[in-house]
Design a protein around this motif. Structure first.
Motif, mmCIF file in Angstrom:
data_model
loop_
_atom_site.group_PDB
_atom_site.id
_atom_site.type_symbol
_atom_site.label_atom_id
_atom_site.label_comp_id
_atom_site.label_asym_id
_atom_site.label_seq_id
_atom_site.Cartn_x
_atom_site.Cartn_y
_atom_site.Cartn_z
ATOM 1 N N ALA A 243 -14.573 53.167 41.722
ATOM 2 C CA ALA A 243 -15.869 52.726 41.848
ATOM 3 C C ALA A 243 -16.595 52.850 40.672
ATOM 4 N N THR A 244 -16.424 54.028 40.059
ATOM 5 C CA THR A 244 -17.193 54.379 38.825
ATOM 6 C C THR A 244 -16.334 54.574 37.659
ATOM 7 N N ASP A 245 -15.146 54.497 37.518
ATOM 8 C CA ASP A 245 -14.383 54.781 36.370
ATOM 9 C C ASP A 245 -14.535 55.956 35.623
ATOM 10 N N ALA A 246 -15.266 56.801 36.454
ATOM 11 C CA ALA A 246 -15.450 58.065 35.665
ATOM 12 C C ALA A 246 -14.406 59.316 35.826
ATOM 13 N N LYS A 247 -14.421 60.217 35.480
ATOM 14 C CA LYS A 247 -13.587 61.399 35.449
ATOM 15 C C LYS A 247 -14.540 62.121 36.822
ATOM 16 N N VAL A 248 -13.592 62.716 37.929
ATOM 17 C CA VAL A 248 -14.403 63.118 39.204
ATOM 18 C C VAL A 248 -14.067 64.628 39.422
ATOM 19 N N ILE A 249 -14.769 65.394 39.498
ATOM 20 C CA ILE A 249 -14.599 66.830 40.017
ATOM 21 C C ILE A 249 -15.433 67.383 41.409
ATOM 22 N N ILE A 250 -14.492 67.660 42.212
ATOM 23 C CA ILE A 250 -15.296 67.682 43.629
ATOM 24 C C ILE A 250 -14.941 69.104 43.812
ATOM 25 N N THR A 251 -16.405 69.796 43.943
ATOM 26 C CA THR A 251 -16.554 71.208 43.867
ATOM 27 C C THR A 251 -16.628 71.540 45.573
ATOM 28 N N GLY A 252 -16.481 73.065 45.789
ATOM 29 C CA GLY A 252 -16.580 73.358 47.133
ATOM 30 C C GLY A 252 -15.698 73.149 48.121
ATOM 31 N N LEU A 253 -14.365 73.017 47.760
ATOM 32 C CA LEU A 253 -13.363 72.589 48.705
ATOM 33 C C LEU A 253 -13.325 73.815 49.511
ATOM 34 N N ASN A 254 -13.170 73.630 50.846
ATOM 35 C CA ASN A 254 -13.336 74.694 51.994
ATOM 36 C C ASN A 254 -12.338 74.329 53.243
ATOM 37 N N PRO A 255 -11.021 74.238 53.128
ATOM 38 C CA PRO A 255 -10.136 73.645 54.006
ATOM 39 C C PRO A 255 -10.433 74.536 55.342
ATOM 40 N N PRO A 256 -9.829 73.939 56.497
ATOM 41 C CA PRO A 256 -10.284 74.346 57.747
ATOM 42 C C PRO A 256 -9.651 75.864 57.975
ATOM 43 N N ALA A 257 -10.326 76.716 58.691
ATOM 44 C CA ALA A 257 -9.947 78.131 58.953
ATOM 45 C C ALA A 257 -8.526 78.144 59.966
ATOM 46 N N ILE A 258 -7.276 77.878 59.611
ATOM 47 C CA ILE A 258 -6.307 77.857 60.392
ATOM 48 C C ILE A 258 -5.480 79.124 60.461
ATOM 49 N N SER A 259 -5.816 80.117 59.668
ATOM 50 C CA SER A 259 -5.279 81.487 59.509
ATOM 51 C C SER A 259 -6.381 82.217 59.087
ATOM 52 N N LYS A 260 -6.071 83.465 59.083
ATOM 53 C CA LYS A 260 -6.944 84.615 58.687
ATOM 54 C C LYS A 260 -7.638 84.417 57.357
ATOM 55 N N THR A 261 -6.778 83.729 56.376
ATOM 56 C CA THR A 261 -7.200 83.806 55.060
ATOM 57 C C THR A 261 -7.935 82.386 54.821
ATOM 58 N N ARG A 262 -9.078 82.484 54.341
ATOM 59 C CA ARG A 262 -9.648 81.089 54.217
ATOM 60 C C ARG A 262 -9.901 80.870 52.523
ATOM 61 N N TYR A 263 -9.758 79.701 52.183
ATOM 62 C CA TYR A 263 -9.962 79.292 50.562
ATOM 63 C C TYR A 263 -11.114 78.533 50.259
ATOM 64 N N VAL A 264 -11.465 78.651 49.042
ATOM 65 C CA VAL A 264 -12.434 77.644 48.448
ATOM 66 C C VAL A 264 -11.808 77.144 47.041
ATOM 67 N N GLY A 265 -12.313 75.993 46.835
ATOM 68 C CA GLY A 265 -11.611 75.667 45.326
ATOM 69 C C GLY A 265 -12.381 74.478 44.714
ATOM 70 N N ASN A 266 -11.914 73.599 44.178
ATOM 71 C CA ASN A 266 -12.076 72.457 43.311
ATOM 72 C C ASN A 266 -10.916 71.363 43.087
#
Length: 281
Positions: free
Chosen positions: A178-201
């Motif tokens: 929609a924008t023809d821009a580079k996109v960086i999505i911050t604050g990824l936080n996948p569901p806690a399906i295990s004891k280890t949780r993750y965050v990312g971009n």
């Protein structure tokens, strides 16, 4: 020395917006030229704060800088209070956004699935129009949902990291298209399906996409998105590859967050990034 106009609020406490962008850009060898959209005693998640809205003053900066013959290598927009401020930004871009200028739009509208209380739904439409002008957009997951219509609640119904990441990548590709821009999505936080949780971009452009995840300590601090976007802008001004700059931003923030958590600093106060600015040299 390259110059970046930074159009954001100035919050005295909270280590966000201009108080985050100016030191980061400065240490990366870029002159930060601030255009304050508002002045606050502290960022808005504090229990009490005073805000002086500068909407009516913004065009004075455009006019006076134009008289000076100012030119900018980059323009970095962040938190705005509403449509009138975005209209002022459009006016600023008409004057200063030239060929060779890099426009980074950080569409600051919400977090953790909620739009910030001070903002209105009307702002989303205006932010979409601003994003269409951008060379790079840096929304968090909530803001990506607001800009694309992806239901935030749906993301936390997935049972695997892969499904979660696939849904966000699909939304990110919609935004990129929609924008023809580079996109960086911050604050990824996948569901806690295990004891280890993750965050990312996640990074998406018309040719490639990639993401990075690291262990999540469960803390969320004011200003981390502003710091991340400022490092990205600094890297672009230095001609660095986006992947290289993302890695630098993640290492910088990880070190600051770890140190801040050890000191048990309240999340509203932001991270103690100052001691780690040397990492950006």
């Amino acid at each position: 020395m390259k110059k970046v106009a930074v159009i954001q609020d100035m919050s005295s406490f909270g280590k966000c917006s201009l108080t985050a962008a100016i030191p980061v850009l400065s240490v990366m060898g870029v002159q930060a030229v601030p255009l304050p959209t508002a002045i606050l005693t502290s960022q808005t998640e504090y229990p009490s704060y005073y805000c002086e809205d500068l909407t009516s003053k913004m065009n004075h900066f455009t006019d006076e800088w134009s008289k000076l013959g100012a030119a900018f290598d980059g323009i970095h927009t962040g938190f705005v209070t509403g449509k009138e401020q975005i209209e002022n930004i459009f006016s600023f871009l008409d004057t200063f956004y030239k060929e060779g200028t890099t426009l980074l739009v950080d569409p600051v509208m919400g977090d953790r699935g909620e739009m910030y209380e001070a903002l209105s739904d009307e702002l989303v439409g205006y932010m979409k129009e601003l994003a269409k002008l951008a060379d790079i957009i840096a929304p968090n997951v909530t803001e990506c949902c607001l800009l694309t219509g992806l239901p935030y609640e749906k993301l936390h119904g997935y049972q695997s990291n892969e499904d979660y990441l696939s849904a966000i990548e699909e939304a990110g590709r919609m935004l990129q298209s929609a924008t023809d821009a580079k996109v960086i999505i911050t604050g990824l936080n996948p569901p806690a399906i295990s004891k280890t949780r993750y965050v990312g971009n996640m990074y998406i452009d018309e040719n490639r996409s990639f993401h990075s995840l690291q262990e999540y300590n469960g803390m969320s601090y004011s200003g981390t998105g502003d710091l991340f976007a400022s490092v990205i802008m600094g890297g672009m001004m230095r001609g660095q590859d986006v992947a290289e700059t993302m890695k630098l931003a993640e290492e910088f923030l990880s070190a600051a967050i770890e140190a801040t958590a050890k000191e048990q600093i309240p999340s509203v106060a932001g991270v103690n990034f100052e001691s780690f600015l040397r990492m950006l040299l």
